[in-house]
Design a protein around this motif. Structure first.
Motif, short mmCIF file in Angstrom:
data_model
loop_
_atom_site.label_atom_id
_atom_site.label_comp_id
_atom_site.label_asym_id
_atom_site.label_seq_id
_atom_site.Cartn_x
_atom_site.Cartn_y
_atom_site.Cartn_z
N CYS A 107 -2.63 0.67 -11.88
CA CYS A 107 -1.83 2.48 -11.31
C CYS A 107 -3.15 3.19 -10.49
O CYS A 107 -4.47 2.91 -11.28
N HIS B 235 2.33 5.65 -8.27
CA HIS B 235 1.84 5.00 -9.00
C HIS B 235 2.14 4.43 -9.21
O HIS B 235 3.60 4.09 -8.41
N THR B 236 1.85 2.91 -9.44
CA THR B 236 2.33 2.01 -9.06
C THR B 236 2.90 1.18 -10.63
O THR B 236 3.06 0.51 -10.79
N CYS B 237 2.46 2.33 -11.45
CA CYS B 237 3.00 2.17 -13.15
C CYS B 237 4.80 2.59 -13.47
O CYS B 237 4.78 3.73 -12.12
#
Length: 249
Positions: free
Chosen positions: A135, A159-161
DNA sequence: TGGATTTGACCCAA
DNA sequence: TTGGGTCAAATCCA
Protein backbone atom coordinates in the motif's frame (compact mmCIF):
# COMPACT_ATOMS: atom_id res chain seq x y z
CA UNK A 1 -14.37 41.66 7.08
CA UNK A 2 -16.55 42.23 4.02
CA UNK A 3 -13.59 41.35 1.90
CA UNK A 4 -13.21 38.16 3.91
CA UNK A 5 -16.87 37.32 3.38
CA UNK A 6 -16.52 37.84 -0.32
CA UNK A 7 -13.43 35.67 -0.31
CA UNK A 8 -15.31 33.00 1.64
CA UNK A 9 -18.24 33.02 -0.78
CA UNK A 10 -15.91 32.77 -3.75
CA UNK A 11 -13.94 29.96 -2.13
CA UNK A 12 -16.99 27.93 -1.17
CA UNK A 13 -18.57 28.56 -4.56
CA UNK A 14 -15.45 27.22 -6.20
CA UNK A 15 -15.71 24.14 -4.01
CA UNK A 16 -19.35 23.74 -4.90
CA UNK A 17 -18.66 23.92 -8.60
CA UNK A 18 -15.88 21.40 -8.29
CA UNK A 19 -18.16 19.12 -6.31
CA UNK A 20 -20.75 19.33 -9.08
CA UNK A 21 -18.20 18.46 -11.72
CA UNK A 22 -16.95 15.59 -9.61
CA UNK A 23 -20.47 14.36 -9.10
CA UNK A 24 -21.03 14.33 -12.86
CA UNK A 25 -17.76 12.54 -13.47
CA UNK A 26 -18.58 9.91 -10.90
CA UNK A 27 -22.00 9.40 -12.47
CA UNK A 28 -20.57 9.04 -15.95
CA UNK A 29 -17.61 6.97 -14.79
CA UNK A 30 -17.14 5.57 -18.26
CA UNK A 31 -13.79 6.97 -19.15
CA UNK A 32 -10.58 6.12 -17.35
CA UNK A 33 -9.05 9.31 -18.67
CA UNK A 34 -11.23 11.11 -16.17
CA UNK A 35 -9.35 9.70 -13.23
CA UNK A 36 -6.69 12.37 -13.11
CA UNK A 37 -9.35 14.99 -13.57
CA UNK A 38 -11.27 13.53 -10.63
CA UNK A 39 -8.19 13.76 -8.48
CA UNK A 40 -7.76 17.38 -9.45
CA UNK A 41 -11.34 18.13 -8.58
CA UNK A 42 -11.11 16.34 -5.28
CA UNK A 43 -8.02 18.33 -4.42
CA UNK A 44 -9.68 21.55 -5.41
CA UNK A 45 -12.78 20.80 -3.36
CA UNK A 46 -10.66 20.03 -0.37
CA UNK A 47 -8.57 23.15 -0.88
CA UNK A 48 -11.66 25.27 -1.28
CA UNK A 49 -13.05 24.14 2.04
CA UNK A 50 -9.70 24.64 3.69
CA UNK A 51 -9.49 28.10 2.22
CA UNK A 52 -12.97 28.83 3.48
CA UNK A 53 -12.00 27.67 6.92
CA UNK A 54 -8.98 29.93 6.92
CA UNK A 55 -11.14 32.86 5.93
CA UNK A 56 -13.58 32.05 8.70
CA UNK A 57 -10.81 31.81 11.22
CA UNK A 58 -9.44 35.13 10.07
CA UNK A 59 -12.91 36.64 10.47
CA UNK A 60 -13.28 35.26 13.97
CA UNK A 61 -9.88 36.32 15.20
CA UNK A 62 -9.70 39.57 13.30
CA UNK A 63 -6.38 38.52 11.99
CA UNK A 64 -4.97 39.42 8.66
CA UNK A 65 -6.17 37.17 5.85
CA UNK A 66 -4.09 34.02 5.76
CA UNK A 67 -2.75 32.67 2.55
CA UNK A 68 -5.11 30.13 1.10
CA UNK A 69 -3.75 26.73 0.30
CA UNK A 70 -2.90 26.67 -3.38
CA UNK A 71 -2.30 23.02 -3.92
CA UNK A 72 1.32 23.70 -4.65
CA UNK A 73 2.58 21.92 -1.61
CA UNK A 74 5.96 20.39 -2.33
CA UNK A 75 5.91 16.72 -1.77
CA UNK A 76 7.83 13.60 -1.27
CA UNK A 77 8.20 10.35 -2.99
CA UNK A 78 10.26 7.48 -4.13
CA UNK A 79 13.46 6.25 -2.63
CA UNK A 80 16.49 4.27 -3.49
CA UNK A 81 19.39 5.45 -1.49
CA UNK A 82 18.79 6.95 1.89
CA UNK A 83 17.34 10.42 1.53
CA UNK A 84 16.99 9.99 -2.21
CA UNK A 85 13.54 10.93 -3.37
CA UNK A 86 11.51 12.86 -5.90
CA UNK A 87 8.92 15.34 -4.80
CA UNK A 88 5.44 14.02 -5.19
CA UNK A 89 3.01 15.35 -7.76
CA UNK A 90 0.19 17.26 -6.07
CA UNK A 91 -2.38 15.81 -8.44
CA UNK A 92 -2.59 12.71 -6.29
CA UNK A 93 -2.98 14.57 -3.03
CA UNK A 94 -6.08 15.28 -1.00
CA UNK A 95 -6.11 17.78 1.80
CA UNK A 96 -8.43 18.08 4.77
CA UNK A 97 -8.56 20.12 7.94
CA UNK A 98 -9.88 18.26 10.93
CA UNK A 99 -9.97 18.24 14.70
CA UNK A 100 -8.74 14.70 14.68
CA UNK A 101 -6.07 12.94 12.67
CA UNK A 102 -7.59 9.51 12.98
CA UNK A 103 -9.39 8.08 10.00
CA UNK A 104 -9.73 4.39 10.76
CA UNK A 105 -6.72 3.36 8.71
CA UNK A 106 -3.57 2.04 10.31
CA UNK A 107 -0.69 4.45 9.89
CA UNK A 108 2.94 4.10 10.81
CA UNK A 109 4.90 7.20 11.57
CA UNK A 110 8.17 7.36 9.70
CA UNK A 111 9.32 10.89 10.27
CA UNK A 112 8.79 14.25 11.83
CA UNK A 113 10.22 17.61 10.85
CA UNK A 114 10.28 21.06 12.34
CA UNK A 115 8.88 23.37 9.68
CA UNK A 116 10.16 26.86 9.14
CA UNK A 117 7.92 29.57 10.64
CA UNK A 118 5.68 26.93 12.11
CA UNK A 119 5.16 26.28 15.80
CA UNK A 120 4.26 22.66 15.27
CA UNK A 121 6.22 19.90 13.58
CA UNK A 122 4.98 18.11 10.49
CA UNK A 123 4.59 14.37 10.93
CA UNK A 124 4.90 11.82 8.18
CA UNK A 125 2.91 8.61 8.09
CA UNK A 126 2.76 5.69 5.73
CA UNK A 127 0.26 2.85 5.65
CA UNK A 128 1.07 0.14 8.18
CA UNK A 129 0.37 -2.41 5.46
CA UNK A 130 2.94 -1.03 3.05
CA UNK A 131 5.01 -4.18 3.45
CA UNK A 132 2.11 -6.62 3.39
CA UNK A 133 -0.05 -5.17 0.63
CA UNK A 134 2.39 -2.78 -0.94
CA UNK A 135 0.00 0.00 0.00
CA UNK A 136 1.45 3.33 -1.10
CA UNK A 137 -0.82 5.61 0.87
CA UNK A 138 0.98 8.40 2.70
CA UNK A 139 -0.20 11.08 5.00
CA UNK A 140 1.25 14.35 6.31
CA UNK A 141 -0.16 15.88 9.46
CA UNK A 142 0.53 19.30 10.88
CA UNK A 143 -1.31 21.17 13.60
CA UNK A 144 -2.78 24.49 12.54
CA UNK A 145 -1.23 27.61 13.97
CA UNK A 146 -4.48 29.38 14.73
CA UNK A 147 -5.07 27.75 18.10
CA UNK A 148 -8.18 26.01 16.80
CA UNK A 149 -6.78 22.61 17.77
CA UNK A 150 -7.30 21.42 14.21
CA UNK A 151 -4.95 19.55 11.94
CA UNK A 152 -3.95 20.11 8.37
CA UNK A 153 -3.82 16.63 6.83
CA UNK A 154 -2.62 15.81 3.35
CA UNK A 155 -3.14 12.35 1.92
CA UNK A 156 -0.95 11.12 -0.92
CA UNK A 157 -1.81 8.15 -3.06
CA UNK A 158 -4.55 5.67 -2.35
CA UNK A 159 -4.86 2.66 -0.09
CA UNK A 160 -4.39 -0.58 -1.93
CA UNK A 161 -4.75 -2.50 1.28
CA UNK A 162 -8.20 -3.64 2.48
CA UNK A 163 -10.17 -0.72 3.92
CA UNK A 164 -10.98 -0.66 7.63
CA UNK A 165 -14.01 -2.69 8.59
CA UNK A 166 -16.29 0.28 9.05
CA UNK A 167 -18.77 2.17 6.98
CA UNK A 168 -18.48 5.86 6.45
CA UNK A 169 -21.62 6.42 8.49
CA UNK A 170 -19.94 4.80 11.44
CA UNK A 171 -17.20 7.29 11.32
CA UNK A 172 -17.76 9.92 13.88
CA UNK A 173 -18.60 13.49 13.29
CA UNK A 174 -15.89 15.55 14.93
CA UNK A 175 -18.32 17.08 17.32
CA UNK A 176 -19.70 13.79 18.51
CA UNK A 177 -18.64 12.69 21.96
CA UNK A 178 -18.59 9.02 21.11
CA UNK A 179 -15.43 7.00 20.78
CA UNK A 180 -14.73 4.32 18.21
CA UNK A 181 -12.34 1.46 18.18
CA UNK A 182 -11.13 -0.30 15.09
CA UNK A 183 -9.82 -3.77 15.89
CA UNK A 184 -8.25 -4.12 12.49
CA UNK A 185 -6.37 -0.88 12.85
CA UNK A 186 -3.30 -1.92 14.78
CA UNK A 187 -1.74 1.46 14.78
CA UNK A 188 -4.29 4.18 14.48
CA UNK A 189 -2.68 7.47 15.27
CA UNK A 190 -3.75 10.02 17.80
CA UNK A 191 -3.08 13.67 18.48
CA UNK A 192 -0.27 12.59 20.76
CA UNK A 193 1.79 11.82 17.70
CA UNK A 194 1.59 15.40 16.54
CA UNK A 195 1.00 17.34 19.71
CA UNK A 196 1.95 15.46 22.89
CA UNK A 197 0.51 18.25 25.01
CA UNK A 198 -2.97 17.22 24.00
CA UNK A 199 -2.91 13.90 25.80
CA UNK A 200 -5.75 14.86 28.09
CA UNK A 201 -7.99 15.69 25.22
CA UNK A 202 -10.61 13.00 24.66
CA UNK A 203 -11.05 14.26 21.13
CA UNK A 204 -7.98 12.25 20.34
CA UNK A 205 -10.14 9.18 20.17
CA UNK A 206 -12.36 10.53 17.49
CA UNK A 207 -12.03 9.46 13.95
CA UNK A 208 -12.40 11.30 10.72
CA UNK A 209 -13.88 10.05 7.52
CA UNK A 210 -11.49 11.61 5.09
CA UNK A 211 -9.31 8.78 3.94
CA UNK A 212 -12.14 6.31 3.68
CA UNK A 213 -13.07 8.04 0.47
CA UNK A 214 -11.29 5.48 -1.60
CA UNK A 215 -13.89 2.80 -1.02
CA UNK A 216 -17.06 4.31 -2.50
CA UNK A 217 -16.20 7.71 -3.87
CA UNK A 218 -19.55 9.24 -4.63
CA UNK A 219 -21.30 8.47 -1.38
CA UNK A 220 -18.34 8.89 0.87
CA UNK A 221 -17.26 12.18 -0.62
CA UNK A 222 -20.74 13.44 -0.12
CA UNK A 223 -20.44 12.49 3.52
CA UNK A 224 -17.01 14.06 3.78
CA UNK A 225 -18.34 17.31 2.45
CA UNK A 226 -21.31 17.10 4.77
CA UNK A 227 -18.93 16.41 7.63
CA UNK A 228 -16.83 19.44 6.76
CA UNK A 229 -19.96 21.51 6.54
CA UNK A 230 -21.18 20.34 9.92
CA UNK A 231 -17.90 21.33 11.48
CA UNK A 232 -18.04 24.78 9.97
CA UNK A 233 -21.58 25.06 11.16
CA UNK A 234 -20.70 23.98 14.66
CA UNK A 235 -18.07 26.67 14.67
CA UNK A 236 -20.99 29.02 14.42
CA UNK A 237 -19.75 30.44 11.18
CA UNK A 238 -22.36 29.01 8.85
CA UNK A 239 -25.37 28.90 11.10
CA UNK A 240 -27.75 30.31 8.55
CA UNK A 241 -26.55 28.41 5.48
CA UNK A 242 -27.89 25.03 4.40
CA UNK A 243 -25.54 22.30 3.25
CA UNK A 244 -27.49 21.80 0.05
CA UNK A 245 -27.19 25.50 -0.68
CA UNK A 246 -23.44 25.19 -0.76
CA UNK A 247 -22.85 21.81 -2.29
CA UNK A 248 -25.72 20.38 -4.26
CA UNK A 249 -28.01 23.28 -5.08
C1' DT B 1 10.88 -10.14 21.44
C1' DG B 2 8.88 -7.97 17.65
C1' DG B 3 6.57 -4.03 16.09
C1' DA B 4 6.10 1.00 16.59
C1' DT B 5 8.13 5.46 17.47
C1' DT B 6 11.86 8.84 17.86
C1' DT B 7 15.35 11.42 16.01
C1' DG B 8 19.56 12.74 13.69
C1' DA B 9 21.60 12.20 9.23
C1' DC B 10 21.29 12.16 4.41
C1' DC B 11 20.18 14.19 0.13
C1' DC B 12 17.26 16.42 -3.43
C1' DA B 13 14.59 20.29 -5.29
C1' DA B 14 13.78 24.98 -5.30
C1' DT C 1 22.26 27.33 0.25
C1' DT C 2 18.47 25.68 2.64
C1' DG C 3 13.93 23.68 3.58
C1' DG C 4 11.86 19.55 3.80
C1' DG C 5 11.08 14.38 2.65
C1' DT C 6 12.97 9.96 3.77
C1' DC C 7 15.94 6.59 5.88
C1' DA C 8 17.44 3.78 9.51
C1' DA C 9 19.69 3.03 14.08
C1' DA C 10 18.35 3.55 18.67
C1' DT C 11 14.85 3.33 21.81
C1' DC C 12 10.36 2.33 23.63
C1' DC C 13 6.61 -0.58 24.82
C1' DA C 14 3.09 -4.18 25.02
Amino acid sequence: MDINKKELVETLTRGRNSAKKLQNLLIQKDNDDNLVCVDDLVAEISQSFYGGLLVLNACNSGDRMPEVYTGKTPALASKGRRGCYKRRKTVDSRMVVRETIEDGYAWRKYGQKEILNSSFPRCYFRCTYKQVHGCKALKQVQKLEDGSNMFHIIYFGHHTCPPPNITSSQLACKNSKSNHNFPNSPSTITKDHIDPSSKQDDLSNKVSSASSAQSSPALVWNEILLDEFQCFKNDGSLSDIAFDDIIFS
